[in-house]
Design a protein around this motif. Structure first.
Motif, short mmCIF file in Angstrom:
data_model
loop_
_atom_site.label_atom_id
_atom_site.label_comp_id
_atom_site.label_asym_id
_atom_site.label_seq_id
_atom_site.Cartn_x
_atom_site.Cartn_y
_atom_site.Cartn_z
N VAL A 135 71.76 61.74 8.25
CA VAL A 135 70.84 60.64 7.83
C VAL A 135 70.90 59.65 8.65
N ASP A 136 72.57 59.12 8.74
CA ASP A 136 72.47 58.29 9.94
C ASP A 136 72.50 58.63 11.21
N ARG A 137 72.92 59.97 12.20
CA ARG A 137 72.77 60.49 13.47
C ARG A 137 71.26 60.12 13.31
N ILE A 138 70.15 61.25 12.32
CA ILE A 138 68.95 61.11 12.60
C ILE A 138 68.25 59.32 13.15
N MET A 139 68.73 57.86 12.54
CA MET A 139 68.23 57.18 12.84
C MET A 139 69.28 56.81 14.09
N ILE A 140 70.30 57.13 14.41
CA ILE A 140 70.49 56.84 15.91
C ILE A 140 70.45 57.33 16.65
N GLN A 141 69.36 58.61 16.72
CA GLN A 141 68.77 59.24 17.29
C GLN A 141 66.94 58.87 17.65
N PHE A 142 66.42 57.87 16.67
CA PHE A 142 65.54 57.35 17.42
C PHE A 142 65.45 56.52 17.20
N PHE A 143 66.08 55.70 17.59
CA PHE A 143 66.82 54.56 18.39
C PHE A 143 66.88 54.90 19.46
N CYS A 144 67.82 55.44 19.52
CA CYS A 144 68.05 56.15 20.75
C CYS A 144 66.66 56.33 22.39
N GLU A 145 65.94 56.77 21.35
CA GLU A 145 64.85 58.03 21.54
C GLU A 145 63.39 56.61 22.21
N ASP A 146 63.82 55.74 20.93
CA ASP A 146 62.61 54.55 21.29
C ASP A 146 62.81 53.48 22.37
N TYR A 147 63.75 53.91 22.75
CA TYR A 147 64.31 53.16 24.29
C TYR A 147 64.28 54.04 25.34
N GLU A 148 64.18 55.01 25.25
CA GLU A 148 63.76 55.73 26.25
C GLU A 148 64.98 56.35 26.61
N SER A 149 65.95 56.47 25.84
CA SER A 149 67.55 57.30 26.27
C SER A 149 67.65 57.97 24.89
N HIS A 150 68.43 58.81 25.62
CA HIS A 150 69.11 59.96 25.09
C HIS A 150 70.68 60.07 23.93
N ALA A 151 71.00 60.51 23.25
CA ALA A 151 71.86 60.76 22.49
C ALA A 151 72.34 61.42 22.83
N HIS A 152 73.82 62.16 22.60
CA HIS A 152 73.82 63.40 22.85
C HIS A 152 75.55 63.44 21.89
N PHE A 153 75.79 65.15 21.48
CA PHE A 153 77.39 64.96 20.95
C PHE A 153 78.18 65.06 22.39
N THR A 154 79.85 64.57 21.72
CA THR A 154 80.76 64.42 22.89
C THR A 154 82.34 65.26 22.06
N GLN A 155 82.29 65.18 21.03
CA GLN A 155 83.12 66.72 20.41
C GLN A 155 82.43 68.01 19.87
N GLY A 156 81.52 68.68 20.58
CA GLY A 156 80.85 69.72 19.62
C GLY A 156 81.78 70.63 19.79
N SER A 157 83.50 70.88 19.92
CA SER A 157 84.09 72.06 19.54
C SER A 157 85.42 71.82 18.98
N PHE A 158 84.69 71.17 17.72
CA PHE A 158 85.45 70.35 17.20
C PHE A 158 84.17 70.45 15.93
N GLY A 159 83.08 71.06 15.68
CA GLY A 159 82.83 71.08 15.21
C GLY A 159 80.82 71.34 15.11
N GLY A 160 79.88 71.55 16.40
CA GLY A 160 79.09 71.16 17.03
C GLY A 160 79.05 69.72 16.48
N GLN A 161 77.11 70.01 15.48
CA GLN A 161 76.88 68.45 15.33
C GLN A 161 76.90 67.96 13.81
N HIS A 162 77.85 68.01 13.84
CA HIS A 162 79.35 67.45 12.58
C HIS A 162 80.29 66.89 12.83
N THR A 163 80.39 66.08 14.20
CA THR A 163 81.47 65.84 15.38
C THR A 163 81.39 64.25 15.73
#
Length: 535
Positions: free
Chosen positions: A226-254
């Motif tokens: 729920v929080d991560r998606i709000m951050i994603q929308f916030f980033c996209e509203d300012y034409e930026s892109h969010a990304h995962f930084t520790q995918g090897s530890f659990g994909g999008q849940h990192t």
């Protein structure tokens, strides 16, 4: 015995009636204070044991101690960490504060009753929370349609709130940051010969004055999707892109980062996989190898610690956290997958049938309150989680508990969420943590959800962004009260050079020392905003 029995029967008959009558008087009283009822009545009773029993009953129902040196409306509660006694004594039984005791500039507009204005014909950037208190809504003159007696049928229009109400509401940082970023983008493109130079108008210069503080800030959010998606929308509203930084530890849940280069603003998300203290063998997602927040901090979050260091060089400028939805799932799975001794004797078909039955009844079913054992467990782990955050980031770091959202079609399935939110609120008060009341502001807007659980992009995501920026502004040293900016944070630099892509650029006096306002300003109003707020 013949003489005693009737008296015993009379006591048994009249005692419940007397207790009920006194409780009704307490709850619906006619102007008499509870303390005067529980003390003065007893004083005039000459030791009658029946009324002594009533006093004991009343004190058991209301777990506050009453002090003779306080006003009738004041209750002596345990003082939350970091709260001075003159503030904590104003906390009422409903979790609110006596608003008359709060300095006006310290009153949190997002924690008082209000109205979420969603404009019909404008971009959702213009969504506005209108607090009733700061805008003096109760003083609006009564309309003729509310007069009685009358034979005129009331007629209503869909007119927006008057501008005076919008102007006295919390500053719309979300929309202003959008405009500010566009100016910086234009100037950058002009400096590279892609556009003509931008000549800043008076209003654009004032915008620069208001938004200078936002550069180089770091916000850390600990929670779920729920929080991560709000951050994603916030980033996209300012034409930026969010990304995962520790995918090897659990994909999008990192861990997840949103960075807006034009203002060097970073919002990081660290996923909290429930408050379970270990990873059970039945965990429903194989790719999540670490569950306990202690383990995730040491092995998952530490490698990206440098990404969340804010202006003071030590901690984030703001922290927002919560845990609930994953705990709810974990409690159900724990009951469904618990290995009973007799299970070993069952065939595969018999075990599957039993597992299916567990999903429909008992602690394994969805749509129930937490059991008492679960509630005690969650209380313990949430308290440890809050203290752990304090230990890791320091007592002075601005920190907010984000109230828990419910499902799109809120029903019995949300009972456990409500249980956890209630106890988390009370723990937050005790631990000196303020509350990010986004869930309350979004309650009921089921048409704004993107699925059964997650809030979608639109008015509610804009409200999240506005609230986050409001608290970041306050944490940075700013004061926004009654629609005006009473104080700006320290200037941290000049981010647009005169003649290089733009002209008429305002120049700010930058302090020689780095901005350390995160350690100085939050405490100014903090004590007045530590209260659980009820549910």
């Amino acid at each position: 015995m013949p003489l005693v029995l009737p008296m015993v029967r009379l006591k048994r008959f009249f005692l419940p009636i007397l207790i009920s009558a006194l409780l009704v008087a307490v709850i619906f009283g006619s102007g008499r204070r509870l303390r005067s009822l529980s003390s003065n009545t007893i004083a005039h009773d000459n030791g009658n044991s029946t009324l002594q029993t009533v006093q004991t009953t009343i004190s058991g129902l209301f777990p506050w101690s009453f002090s003779a040196d306080r006003d009738d409306d004041e209750m002596a509660l345990d003082e939350p960490n970091g709260m001075p006694s003159f503030v904590s004594s104003k906390i009422k039984s409903d979790g609110s504060l006596d608003l008359s005791e709060i300095p006006p500039h310290c009153r949190d507009p997002y924690r008082v009753p209000g109205y979420l204005y969603v404009p019909e014909n404008k971009h959702y950037l213009h969504t506005q929370w209108i607090p009733f208190l700061d805008t003096n809504f109760l003083d609006v003159p009564d309309p003729k349609s509310a007069e009685y007696p009358t034979d005129v049928i009331p007629f209503f229009t869909d007119a927006p709130p008057p501008d005076t109400f919008i102007e006295r509401s919390p500053h719309n940082w979300f929309a202003e940051l959008y405009n500010y970023r566009n100016i910086l983008k234009h100037a950058d493109e002009a400096a590279n010969g892609k556009r003509e130079k931008l000549s800043l108008s008076d209003s654009q210069q004032r915008l620069f004055r208001r938004l200078n503080w936002i550069h180089n800030r770091r916000v850390l959010v600990l929670g779920d999707s729920v929080d991560r998606i709000m951050i994603q929308f916030f980033c996209e509203d300012y034409e930026s892109h969010a990304h995962f930084t520790q995918g090897s530890f659990g994909g999008q849940h990192t861990t997840y980062n949103c960075h807006i280069p034009s203002v060097n603003l970073t919002i990081s998300h660290w996923h909290v996989a429930s408050l379970y203290p270990m990873r059970p063998s039945w965990w429903w997602l194989d790719h999540i190898r670490l569950v306990a927040f202690e383990d995730r901090f040491e092995k998952l979050f530490k490698p990206v610690w440098d990404k969340v260091i804010g202006m003071n060089g030590q901690t984030p400028d703001l922290i927002i956290f919560q845990s609930g939805l994953w705990d709810e799932r974990a409690f159900r799975e724990s009951s469904r997958n618990f290995k009973y001794p007799e299970d070993e004797k069952l065939s595969k078909e018999q075990l599957e049938k039993k597992m299916s039955e567990r999903r429909k009844s008992g602690l394994g079913k969805e749509g129930r309150q937490l059991a008492w054992d679960e509630l005690v467990f969650f209380k313990s782990r949430m308290a440890k989680f809050m203290r752990y955050l304090r230990e890791k980031f320091g007592a002075q770091t601005p920190m907010l508990y984000r109230s828990l959202t419910t499902r799109r079609d809120s029903n019995v399935a949300d009972l456990a969420t409500i249980n956890m939110d209630r106890i988390s609120r009370l723990i937050a008060q005790r631990e000196g943590v303020e509350i990010f009341e986004w869930a309350r502001l979004t309650s009921g807007f089921s048409d704004q959800y993107m699925d059964y659980l997650h809030v979608g992009r639109g008015p509610l995501s804009a409200t999240w962004g506005n609230m986050m920026l409001y608290y970041l502004f306050r944490a940075s040293g700013g004061i926004n009260f009654n629609g005006t900016i009473e104080r700006y944070p320290d200037f941290s630099g000049n981010y647009l050079v005169e003649g290089k892509g733009a002209i008429n650029v305002p120049v700010f006096n930058v302090k020689e020392n780095p901005d350390v306002s995160v350690n100085n300003f939050w405490a100014e109003c903090h004590a007045y905003n530590v209260f659980w707020g009820g549910r």
